[in-house]
Design a protein around this motif. Structure first.
Motif, PDB file in Angstrom:
ATOM      1  N   ASP A  54       0.842  -1.190   0.000  1.00 61.23           N
ATOM      2  CA  ASP A  54       0.000   0.000   0.000  1.00 61.23           C
ATOM      3  C   ASP A  54       0.869   1.228   0.000  1.00 61.23           C
ATOM      4  O   ASP A  54       2.090   1.154  -0.050  1.00 61.23           O
ATOM      5  N   ASN A  64      -6.055  -2.569   0.916  1.00 61.14           N
ATOM      6  CA  ASN A  64      -6.818  -2.095   2.073  1.00 61.14           C
ATOM      7  C   ASN A  64      -8.082  -2.930   2.200  1.00 61.14           C
ATOM      8  O   ASN A  64      -9.162  -2.405   2.474  1.00 61.14           O
ATOM      9  N   SER A 102      -2.032  -5.067   5.085  1.00 62.20           N
ATOM     10  CA  SER A 102      -2.035  -5.980   3.946  1.00 62.20           C
ATOM     11  C   SER A 102      -2.625  -7.320   4.328  1.00 62.20           C
ATOM     12  O   SER A 102      -2.310  -7.862   5.383  1.00 62.20           O
ATOM     13  N   TRP A 111      -6.419  -0.575   9.069  1.00 60.41           N
ATOM     14  CA  TRP A 111      -6.377   0.334   7.939  1.00 60.41           C
ATOM     15  C   TRP A 111      -5.100   0.094   7.122  1.00 60.41           C
ATOM     16  O   TRP A 111      -4.005   0.147   7.643  1.00 60.41           O
ATOM     17  N   LYS A 112      -5.265  -0.207   5.862  1.00 68.84           N
ATOM     18  CA  LYS A 112      -4.168  -0.465   4.942  1.00 68.84           C
ATOM     19  C   LYS A 112      -3.261  -1.583   5.441  1.00 68.84           C
ATOM     20  O   LYS A 112      -2.063  -1.594   5.188  1.00 68.84           O
ATOM     21  N   ALA A 119      -1.294  -1.032  -5.306  1.00 69.41           N
ATOM     22  CA  ALA A 119      -2.578  -1.011  -4.645  1.00 69.41           C
ATOM     23  C   ALA A 119      -3.381  -2.217  -5.069  1.00 69.41           C
ATOM     24  O   ALA A 119      -4.169  -2.758  -4.329  1.00 69.41           O
ATOM     25  N   SER A 152       3.938  -2.974   5.075  1.00 67.92           N
ATOM     26  CA  SER A 152       2.807  -2.887   5.988  1.00 67.92           C
ATOM     27  C   SER A 152       2.688  -4.140   6.843  1.00 67.92           C
ATOM     28  O   SER A 152       2.414  -4.062   8.016  1.00 67.92           O
ATOM     29  N   THR A 178      -6.258   3.306  -2.542  1.00 66.39           N
ATOM     30  CA  THR A 178      -5.955   1.884  -2.586  1.00 66.39           C
ATOM     31  C   THR A 178      -6.887   1.168  -3.556  1.00 66.39           C
ATOM     32  O   THR A 178      -7.076  -0.033  -3.454  1.00 66.39           O
ATOM     33  N   GLU A 231      -4.442   7.111   8.762  1.00 69.06           N
ATOM     34  CA  GLU A 231      -3.448   7.244   7.694  1.00 69.06           C
ATOM     35  C   GLU A 231      -2.055   7.470   8.288  1.00 69.06           C
ATOM     36  O   GLU A 231      -1.072   6.876   7.867  1.00 69.06           O
ATOM     37  N   ASP A 236      -0.553   4.462   9.732  1.00 69.96           N
ATOM     38  CA  ASP A 236      -0.039   3.588   8.679  1.00 69.96           C
ATOM     39  C   ASP A 236       1.319   4.061   8.171  1.00 69.96           C
ATOM     40  O   ASP A 236       2.253   3.277   8.019  1.00 69.96           O
TER      41      ASP A 236
END
Ligand SMILES: [Zn+2]
Ligand SMILES: [Zn+2]
Length: 1205
Positions: free
Chosen positions: A21, A920, A1111, A1108-1109, A42, A1002, A784, A961, A964
């Protein structure tokens, strides 16, 4: 479900490779030949070639995971169970504390009746020897009464002081009373008139008319004095003489309490809001008093309530020249009344409470509870010689000498039976006061006099006894019923038995015996009142301590969990330990109670079996929790021993590992947050503290962001942090102020400080937000490529339409209130005038409610139903790519695997399948569900509140965000470090630098695997594993600080949506959103969501911090480890809020329960914190974990064949 099928079908053809991401989406596919590495994309791809072999792990892993899934309970259910236990502990703690702190008493609706005296007259007939005729319980002694309430008339304002050389402005300013006491000592009586706290006007008026004790819930309802439902002497008077014989003038609290007795026909009421206005109300009363006194035949009961003295106290304090002139004015009015009344009139002049040194009241200091009471009649009120003759001294109470004289002291509620009997009325059913004896000793014949008094006392005691019997019948297990049984129930029986004994034989009816009977009744009345005060009007410290204690213990347990359980999941068998502890608690409560009752302080409290049960359940299940933690750590330690001694040492050290910086800051934030309750002025200015916290976080975040290695990510993070701070600043500008904030706060939430209508610009902004909010969310999800599936439908249509409908509703509502405002200047405080003003059946109302109901339908029914049926925000895309890499790629037109034949790839190309929104997969789906909660909460808000909430959602998005980006940065740094060390150790400057260039990771497991893979190619396998062992695991980003920040954001949003920790700031008008009349189900829900919605939203957003985000790429075992971190964070949020509640309990119940501001500042804040905790708990357990998270994890896990643990 077609997507899932397609995806699974796609997987059957190809293997999902990898996804990441953060980086710009590219369509770089990997063929099977590409070595596994983390690739910024993405969309992940699947090479769709039947030739490419399918690695065995994928399919086999899926099968295996499905089997184990069936065997094991799902991790979200286990997490929900753990959180549910924490929630139940919270409920138990709040229940215990509240029982000790917020006292409650149920109101009995029964009314006393003239023809039922409750007295067995046959046992002893006490014929009345009073002057009046017997119409009711007792012969009427006075035909008329004048009741003058001088608000906040303190006792020392009333009585003469002859010993002072330097008189304050409030001493000796009522000479008319002093003159009466001197010249007509048998016609004028002065008493110290002691109030039961809280000493607020409404509570006092209730007590002074019903004879009951106040409770905290009453104190809370001070702002909206609703009609009094209990039996009272004013209603009894009206019932016997008729409404037109009552005349009222003064404070409109009365008309609020007695709307059926005091109507526009017989009252002149004035609002009492502005304490700086000393004269308007009093002048109105004085003006109305003139004609009333000029023609006294027009009324039988005259009530005049002056407020100037009270307002003067609030504004200038007691010792001020204004007070002198105010009291002089009162003196004139008293004189006027006394001159005008007839012989058969009883004049009652009283203060409802006193005032403290600053002129305020509400608490229980002597100055506040000691008011003055003056009784006067032109006829003799008492017979002084008889008072001495019967030596009733031990039944009476006296003050310390004031101004050289000792006065009688009576409880305020004693006026109720006294006044009732003297006026020939039945005593109100719920009364607990006892008659003031001297007023019933007015007969000249001593024998008559004592019989008169005995009769009054017996009627009084029988009424109180009847009340207790009815209370016991209704609440057989209540503390009062218990106290009756063991404390005072027998006293009444004893008195009655004595009466029967002496009633048989008239020779037994000597004065001594009659006085003895009197004492027996008085004993019953006083003892029962003391019991009631203990049960209803006193704090129960053991109960409060028990509540605070178990809450604190649970917090400490959870703290242990957070510190010790960084990476591992919930211990096995935890549920059994919790359930076992709970059951053991239930079983042992019966045996525990007698043990506890050996302690004196618990004996004095009203601890019942249920309380003990809750306490022991909580206690033993906490013990079970700790035992299972210790056992689990020992088993892990044992495994470590068998592996290697060094490992064991490490795992033990894990227990005392210091929290990293972020965790440390989180603890600091919580600690300071708890200290807010150390002072009432901190609570008053709490919103400022919260803004301070969030801006501090902004500064810290800026430091974090500047350390991000990747330049692009760094810039993005810095910009986001700055906008977070700007938004905090904007949110802090929206406020309703509480009165204690004074000039330090400028109210902006409504169009003006006096009204509660929104400003026009907020409406414009709200309409604009209908376009902006969905657009921003779209951009956010598009990063994403997650604008697929449900997101596409919901964000573009459902959410947008919902917000637009909501804003049209707000505009209509605004126009309506404006139109109505012209007719009714009072508009704004409640919705009711608006409802009355505009025809409820009219098209306007219909349109309004239909619009907003549709919007609610979107948020609560349509959206969730669509989401539930398919919560995924993923899609697949097939691309035919040129094999030579010329870039002549062609997207295959959307055939989503519906079975129709897809055209074969053109020659020279390779067909690839991309999963859009892969990076995501969890977060986007969860986010869409969150926006439904957002819409629901937003619809209950005022226009500015709705805008504030949109900003809040933006802040939440920024927060996740940022988390992340920081997580990726941490990983990148770790990776660089490992590579550098390995290079140093091996001495090989191998060309594997692409590993270091790889950025924006991630999933740590995936990355660790990648790193391991890279290592394998550099050195021998043994060397690599040794290196990894040395350099440890990839860092786990500590997410405690973001969790605390999310909690604090809930607080900020609470304030910014136009609320304060006061009952008067509750936006009652939200009860009518979408309903035309008060609805007993929807209205309370609407008000609750309006008030506590920010807490719901932020609690529901918590899992996003982790997922959030994140993987969805699984490790070698086909697993993704999410739940250890999710568990910690949920626990952290619950612990944060409950620690704040503990602090609240300790300061409010422990230190400040006698504080002046306890009812005004501390108690409302306690109620807010308790309800916020409950709402956050419920949202986390039910909405976040059990519904949304469980669904997201299940669906994503099945589609991508991963197991989330
Ligand atoms: Zn008052
Ligand atoms: Zn006041």
């Amino acid at each position: 479900m077609s997507l899932r099928k397609t995806l699974q079908k796609g997987k059957a053809q190809a293997r999902a490779e990898s996804g990441a991401d953060g980086a710009p989406p590219s369509l770089q596919p990997h063929t099977a030949a590409t070595p596994p590495s983390r690739t910024p994309a993405a969309a992940t791809s699947m090479a769709s070639s039947s030739r490419s072999p399918r690695p065995g792990q994928s399919g086999g892993g899926t099968l295996a995971s499905k089997e184990t899934l069936n065997k094991e309970r799902s991790p979200s259910t286990r997490l929900a169970k753990l959180l549910l236990w924490v929630f139940l502990i919270h409920i138990g703690a709040i229940y215990l504390f509240t029982r000790g702190f917020l006292l409650s008493r149920s109101v009995l609706d029964a009314k006393s009746e003239c023809n039922n005296t409750n007295v067995d007259e046959s046992a002893f007939d006490l014929q009345g020897h009073g002057r009046g005729e017997q119409e009711c319980w007792y012969p009427q002694q006075f035909k008329k009464a004048v009741v003058i309430v001088i608000d906040a008339l303190r006792f020392d304002f009333v009585v003469p002081h002859y010993d002072l050389t330097d008189e304050p402005y409030y001493i000796n300013k009522l000479p008319v009373i002093h003159k009466l006491l001197e010249s007509q000592p048998e016609n004028a009586l002065v008493f110290q008139f002691v109030a039961d706290p809280p000493t607020t006007t409404l509570q006092r008026l209730k007590a002074l008319t019903t004879g009951t004790l106040p409770t905290i819930i009453d104190a809370g309802s001070n702002f909206a004095s609703s009609a009094l439902k209990e039996d009272n002497w004013l209603s009894q008077f009206e019932a016997s003489r008729g409404q037109d014989r009552v005349l009222f003038m003064g404070d409109d609290t009365w008309t609020g309490l007695f709307p059926n007795v005091l109507t526009v026909n017989n009252s002149h009421s004035f609002p009492s809001l502005d304490t700086h206005d000393l004269d308007t109300l009093d002048n109105g009363v004085i003006h109305a008093l003139g004609p009333a006194l000029a023609d006294i035949s027009k009324w039988d009961l005259l009530i005049a309530h002056f407020l100037g003295v009270d307002h003067c106290g609030h504004t200038f304090g007691p010792n001020d020249p204004h007070m002198e002139s105010k009291l002089a004015q009162m003196n004139d009015q008293i004189e006027r009344v006394i001159d005008s009344v007839s012989d058969d009139t009883l004049v009652v002049i009283m203060g409802d409470h006193g005032m403290n040194g600053h002129g305020d009241h509400g608490g229980d200091s002597d100055d506040e509870i000691e008011a003055g009471l003056v009784l006067y009649s032109k006829r003799k009120l008492i017979n002084k010689s008889l008072m001495d003759r019967f030596s009733l001294g031990d039944m009476l109470q006296y003050t310390k000498p004031v101004g050289g004289t000792v006065y009688r002291t009576v409880t305020q509620i004693d006026l109720v039976p006294t006044l009732s009997l003297l006026l020939g009325l039945p005593i109100p059913f719920n009364n607990l006061g006892s008659v003031i004896p001297e007023l019933f000793l007015s007969a000249t014949n001593p024998d008559h006099a004592i019989r008169d008094l005995l009769r009054a006392m017996r009627l009084n005691a029988a009424q109180v006894s009847t009340y207790f019997e009815s209370y016991k019948d209704l609440h057989p297990t209540s503390d009062i019923a218990l106290a009756m049984q063991i404390e005072f129930g027998a006293l009444f029986e004893r008195a009655e038995r004595f009466m029967r004994d002496i009633g048989q034989d008239s020779r037994q009816q000597t004065t001594e015996h009659l006085v003895q009977a009197l004492r027996l009744y008085s004993d019953f009345l006083r003892t029962s009142l003391t019991s009631c005060k203990r049960i209803w009007a006193h704090f129960d410290v053991p109960l409060m301590a028990a509540g605070g204690g178990i809450l604190l213990a649970s917090c400490l347990c959870l703290l242990v969990y957070i510190v010790a359980y960084r990476d591992s999941s919930i211990p096995p068998y935890l549920e059994r330990f919790l359930a076992g502890g709970t059951l053991f608690g239930i079983a042992s409560a019966r045996y525990l109670k007698p043990l506890l009752l050996k302690v004196q302080i618990i004996q004095d409290s009203s601890v019942g079996l249920v309380d003990v049960m809750i306490f022991s359940m909580a206690g033993f299940s906490i013990l079970g929790f700790l035992i299972s933690l210790v056992l689990h750590s020992r088993t892990s330690a044992a495994t470590a021993v068998s592996a290697s001694a060094r490992r064991e040492k490490k795992s033990l050290l894990r227990w005392i590992r210091l929290p990293p910086l972020s965790g440390f800051l989180a603890c600091l934030f919580i600690f300071v947050n708890c200290l807010i309750f150390a002072s009432n002025s901190y609570i008053v200015h709490e919103s400022t503290f919260v803004i301070g916290f969030l801006q501090t976080f902004g500064v810290i975040g800026l430091l974090f962001s500047m350390r991000v290695p990747d330049k692009e990510a760094r810039n993005k993070a810095v910009v986001m942090t700055l906008s977070f701070m700007v938004m905090t600043r904007l949110l802090s500008a929206s406020t309703v102020c509480r009165e204690e904030q004074g000039h330090l706060c400028l109210p902006t939430f409504y169009a003006s400080a006096q009204q509660s209508v929104p400003s026009q610009w907020s409406l414009v902004m709200l309409v604009a937000s209908g376009a902006i909010t969905p657009y921003v969310i779209r951009r956010l999800l598009s990063q994403t490529k997650s604008m697929n599936g449900i997101a596409l439908i919901w964000i573009d249509y459902g959410l947008r339409l919902g917000i637009i409908l909501g804003s049209v509703y707000a505009v209509l509502d605004f126009e309506g209130s404006k139109a109505d405002g012209n007719r009714n200047a009072n508009v704004g405080n409640t919705f009711e005038p608006l409802m009355a003003g505009i025809n409820p059946g009219g098209p306007y109302m219909w349109l309004k409610s239909t619009l907003v109901r549709t919007a609610f339908g979107f948020a609560l029914i349509v959206g969730p139903a669509a989401w539930w049926s398919n919560p995924l925000c993923m899609d697949i895309q097939m691309v035919d790519e040129a094999v030579d890499g010329s870039g002549a790629n062609k997207v295959v037109p959307g055939n989503r695997g519906r079975g129709t034949a897809t055209p074969a790839p053109p020659p020279g190309t390779q067909r690839k399948v991309y999963i859009l929104g892969y990076a995501n997969a969890f977060g986007a789906s969860y986010y869409v569900a969150l926006t439904m909660i957002f819409l629901f909460v937003m619809l209950t808000q005022k226009p500015l509140g709705a805008i504030v909430l949109s900003l809040g959602l933006a802040q939440i998005s920024i927060l996740v965000e940022l988390v992340d980006i920081w997580r990726d940065a941490d990983f990148a740094r770790w990776q660089q470090g490992v590579v550098a060390r390995i290079q140093k150790e091996t001495g090989t400057l191998a060309s594997q630098t692409d590993l270091a260039d790889d950025e924006a990771g991630s999933s740590k497991e995936a990355a660790a695997a990648a790193a391991a893979a890279a290592l394998e190619s550099v050195t021998a396998e043994s060397l690599a594993s040794a290196a990894l062992a040395k350099h440890g695991q990839p860092p786990t980003q500590d997410l405690l600080l973001p969790t605390v920040v999310l909690s604090l954001m809930a607080n900020l949003l609470f304030f910014a949506t136009g609320h304060q920790a006061t009952l008067s700031s509750i936006q009652w008008s939200s009860a009518f959103i979408g309903v035309t009349t008060l609805n007993y189900f929807f209205s309370p829900v609407l008000v609750a969501v309006n008030t506590l919605g920010p807490f719901m939203l932020c609690a529901a957003a918590l899992p996003l911090v982790v997922i959030w985000k994140c993987s969805p790429k699984a490790d070698k075992l086909g697993k993704i480890k999410l739940f250890p971190e999710l568990t910690r964070l949920c626990i952290m949020m619950m612990m944060h809020q409950s620690l704040v509640l503990v602090a609240n309990m300790v300061f409010t119940g422990g230190m400040f329960r006698r504080h002046l501001m306890v009812w005004k500042v501390f108690a409302p804040r306690f109620m807010l914190q308790a309800s916020a905790l409950v709402v956050m708990d419920v949202t986390l357990v039910v909405v976040a974990v059990l519904v949304i998270l469980a669904r997201v994890v299940k669906e994503v896990g099945q589609v991508l064949s991963v197991r989330v643990v």
